[in-house]
Design an enzyme around this catalytic site. Sequence first.
Site, PDB file in Angstrom:
ATOM      1  N   ASP A  63       0.990  -1.186   0.100  1.00 47.69           N
ATOM      2  CA  ASP A  63      -0.055   0.184  -0.064  1.00 47.69           C
ATOM      3  C   ASP A  63       0.863   1.186   0.007  1.00 47.69           C
ATOM      4  O   ASP A  63       2.163   1.182   0.270  1.00 47.69           O
ATOM      5  CB  ASP A  63      -0.981   0.045   1.351  1.00 47.69           C
ATOM      6  CG  ASP A  63      -1.960   1.047   1.136  1.00 47.69           C
ATOM      7  OD1 ASP A  63      -2.241   1.716   0.335  1.00 47.69           O
ATOM      8  OD2 ASP A  63      -2.099   1.478   2.473  1.00 47.69           O
ATOM      9  N   ASP A  65      -0.179   4.879   1.087  1.00 47.66           N
ATOM     10  CA  ASP A  65      -0.364   5.910   2.219  1.00 47.66           C
ATOM     11  C   ASP A  65      -0.269   5.045   3.553  1.00 47.66           C
ATOM     12  O   ASP A  65      -1.054   4.137   3.801  1.00 47.66           O
ATOM     13  CB  ASP A  65      -1.956   6.632   1.982  1.00 47.66           C
ATOM     14  CG  ASP A  65      -2.001   7.363   0.807  1.00 47.66           C
ATOM     15  OD1 ASP A  65      -1.083   8.165   0.524  1.00 47.66           O
ATOM     16  OD2 ASP A  65      -3.030   7.093  -0.022  1.00 47.66           O
ATOM     17  N   ARG A 155     -24.263  -9.723  25.396  1.00 49.33           N
ATOM     18  CA  ARG A 155     -22.840  -8.762  25.180  1.00 49.33           C
ATOM     19  C   ARG A 155     -23.057  -8.069  23.726  1.00 49.33           C
ATOM     20  O   ARG A 155     -23.477  -8.476  22.797  1.00 49.33           O
ATOM     21  CB  ARG A 155     -21.567  -9.630  25.067  1.00 49.33           C
ATOM     22  CG  ARG A 155     -21.165 -10.306  26.181  1.00 49.33           C
ATOM     23  CD  ARG A 155     -20.529  -9.517  27.305  1.00 49.33           C
ATOM     24  NE  ARG A 155     -19.574  -8.402  26.798  1.00 49.33           N
ATOM     25  CZ  ARG A 155     -18.354  -9.036  26.515  1.00 49.33           C
ATOM     26  NH1 ARG A 155     -18.047 -10.097  26.652  1.00 49.33           N
ATOM     27  NH2 ARG A 155     -17.635  -7.949  25.855  1.00 49.33           N
ATOM     28  N   THR A 254      -2.771   1.010  -4.474  1.00 43.33           N
ATOM     29  CA  THR A 254      -3.347   2.154  -3.668  1.00 43.33           C
ATOM     30  C   THR A 254      -4.446   2.547  -3.949  1.00 43.33           C
ATOM     31  O   THR A 254      -5.131   2.825  -5.328  1.00 43.33           O
ATOM     32  CB  THR A 254      -2.134   3.286  -3.692  1.00 43.33           C
ATOM     33  OG1 THR A 254      -2.674   4.440  -3.008  1.00 43.33           O
ATOM     34  CG2 THR A 254      -1.677   3.693  -5.013  1.00 43.33           C
ATOM     35  N   ASN A 255      -5.240   3.272  -2.978  1.00 44.47           N
ATOM     36  CA  ASN A 255      -6.595   3.890  -3.508  1.00 44.47           C
ATOM     37  C   ASN A 255      -6.385   5.370  -3.967  1.00 44.47           C
ATOM     38  O   ASN A 255      -7.238   5.774  -4.304  1.00 44.47           O
ATOM     39  CB  ASN A 255      -7.536   3.929  -2.112  1.00 44.47           C
ATOM     40  CG  ASN A 255      -8.198   2.713  -1.884  1.00 44.47           C
ATOM     41  OD1 ASN A 255      -8.035   1.697  -2.672  1.00 44.47           O
ATOM     42  ND2 ASN A 255      -8.693   2.512  -0.623  1.00 44.47           N
ATOM     43  N   LYS A 297      -9.771  -0.295  -2.505  1.00 44.08           N
ATOM     44  CA  LYS A 297      -9.842  -1.188  -1.613  1.00 44.08           C
ATOM     45  C   LYS A 297     -10.851  -0.640  -0.502  1.00 44.08           C
ATOM     46  O   LYS A 297     -11.029   0.327   0.025  1.00 44.08           O
ATOM     47  CB  LYS A 297      -8.264  -1.368  -1.039  1.00 44.08           C
ATOM     48  CG  LYS A 297      -7.468  -1.916  -1.882  1.00 44.08           C
ATOM     49  CD  LYS A 297      -6.070  -1.835  -1.257  1.00 44.08           C
ATOM     50  CE  LYS A 297      -5.656  -0.290  -0.929  1.00 44.08           C
ATOM     51  NZ  LYS A 297      -4.115  -0.452  -0.290  1.00 44.08           N
ATOM     52  N   ARG A 483      -4.648 -11.943  14.806  1.00 46.07           N
ATOM     53  CA  ARG A 483      -5.651 -12.709  14.128  1.00 46.07           C
ATOM     54  C   ARG A 483      -5.218 -12.567  12.635  1.00 46.07           C
ATOM     55  O   ARG A 483      -5.195 -13.393  11.964  1.00 46.07           O
ATOM     56  CB  ARG A 483      -7.099 -12.264  14.465  1.00 46.07           C
ATOM     57  CG  ARG A 483      -7.564 -12.633  15.655  1.00 46.07           C
ATOM     58  CD  ARG A 483      -9.244 -12.290  15.703  1.00 46.07           C
ATOM     59  NE  ARG A 483     -10.022 -12.945  14.699  1.00 46.07           N
ATOM     60  CZ  ARG A 483     -11.203 -12.685  14.200  1.00 46.07           C
ATOM     61  NH1 ARG A 483     -11.594 -11.408  14.712  1.00 46.07           N
ATOM     62  NH2 ARG A 483     -11.950 -13.384  13.540  1.00 46.07           N
TER      63      ARG A 483
END
Length: 520
Positions: A63, A65, A155, A254-255, A297, A483
Site C-alpha cells: 500500500d 499511504d 454482550r 493504492t486507493n 480497496k 488474528r
Amino acid sequence: MDKGLGAGIGDIISHFQNSSCSDGVQEPCIWASPGGARKIDIGKQIFCNRSLNMKNIVAVGFDMDYTLAQYKPETFESLAYDGTVRKLVYDLGYPEELLEWSFDWKYMVRGLVLDKKRGNILKMDRHKYVKVAYHGFREMSKEEKVEAYGNTLIRDAFDEPDYALIDTLFSLAEAYLFAQLVDFMDNNPGKDSKSTDYVRMYKDVRAAVDLCHRDGTLKQMVAKDPKTYINEDRSIVPMLKMLRESGRSTFLVTNSLWDYTTIVMNFLCGSHTLDGGITCNSDWLLYFDVVITGSAKPGFFHEDNRANLFQVGDISPGLLLKEKNGTCRIFQGGSVGHLHKLLSIESSSQVLYVGDHIYGDILRSKKVLGWRTMLVVPELEREVELLWELRDLRKKLHLLRNERDLIEDQIHHLKWSLKSEGIDVDEQRKMCTRMDDLEYQRDKARLSHQEAQRECHQKFHKVWGQLMKTGYQNSRFAHQVERFACLYTSQVSNLSLYSPDKYYRPSEGFMPHEFEIIPL
C-alpha cells in the site's frame, strides 16, 4: 498472558543478544540471521504470528499511504483536522467558535472505539470488555462503565452502525474532533440545533472528512510540499531493489489516484540533489512490476469484483519504462483477479502484501484471498523500546499483583475457617485479629499495585496506556493484529534488514513483540 500469541521467555531470549552501548548500558537486539554480523534494534524488528517462508513468496505488494509513505502526524493530521473543522462550519452550519479550536495529535491512539449514541470513546481488551472509557474528554467512573456496557444479558458486539472503529492513523483527527464536539454540545445545550445528538454529530464529522477528500484539499497541500507532510525514508529504495534482485515481483496497490501517487512515490524513491531536493521524474516505476492506482480497496480484494481495469496514460517518459528486469505497467481500478493475471500468480499464498489498515489492507487480503500479510504499526517502535526501559517497573507490577492475590487467598481461607464449628472463643479472636491485619495488608498492596499500574500505564500514553495491552489482557487492537497479520513491524523498510529468503517463525506464550522484557 494470553496463550498461543507468541513466544515463551526461554525460546525468545535465546534469539537475542545484549550489546553494550558506550555508556555500558545493555540494550536488546537480534541478529539479522544466525551467525550474521548485523544486529537489529528491537524497534526495527519484524515480529511473526504465523510461520512464513519468504522462499515461497513470488510477489511482494505494498500500500502507499501510511505504509510506504509515513505521514507526519504533527503536520498532516493537523491539516486534516483544520480542513474538517472548516467544512463543519462553512458547509454544515456549525458555530464559528469551532474555528478557534486546536488539535492535540498525540491524544488519540489506534484501537479505540467510538460509541456514536452515547458520545463515548472506549478502549477494550481482546474479549471486548471496556477497560478505559471517556465521555468526550471526561473519564467515566467504574459505575458509569458498568451501567453503560456491563449491565446487559447479551454482550454488545461494538460494531457498526452504533460504533465506529478507530483503526487507521487518519482516523485520529476525526476521533479527537468528535470528543471536542461532545464536550461542546454538553456544555452549551441549545447552542446549536443539533443539540446533543451524538450520532448526527459523528455523521457530520464523517461527511466533513469526506468533503476534504472529495475536493482534493488535503492532497493538494501535500503535493505542493511533500517534505512538510511525509517522512523521508532512504531505506525504501534499497529494500525494493533487494526484493527485485532476489527474483520477486513487486507491486503497488493504492486507493490514491495516479497524479497524487506519482508525486508521493517520486518524493520517496526519487533521486536526491545535493541541496536535499528531489529530482522530478518517473524513475520510481523502475522498482515495480505493476502499479494499480484508484483501487477502491477493500472491494478490490474480492475476486468477483467486476470493476474495469484501465491503463493509465500521459506518463512521462512513457507508459512502459523498460529496464533489464522487465517493464512496469500502470493501471487504475480493476480487481485482484486482474492483478493475479498480470503477475502470473498461481497460488494466493505466494503473495505477501504490506499495509497499514487492519480492515482495508490486512483482514480482507488475508481472510478473503489467503494472501500472506504484514502490518505496518509505526507506534510499535516506541512501544517495544518502552517495554524494555520499563522492565523493572513491569517486574514490580507482577510481584505486587502476586502479593495482593496471595493475601486475598489467605483472607478467603480465614473467612471459611471462621464458619467452621468447634472453634473456641480465643482461637476465633486470634483469627479475627489476623483477618484485620490481612485486610490492612491487602488494602496497602492493592493501593501500591494500582499506583504502579497507573505509572506504567501513563508511561506509554497519559490517557490510553499501552497500545497492545489493556491492563493484563491484550488490547482489541493487539487481538486484531494477532488474528490477521502474519508479520508486523514498525516500518515497511525494516524488510531491508532481513534476508529476502528468511524463514519467519512464531514463538509461544506471548505476543511476539513482548520477547519478554521481564528481567532475567
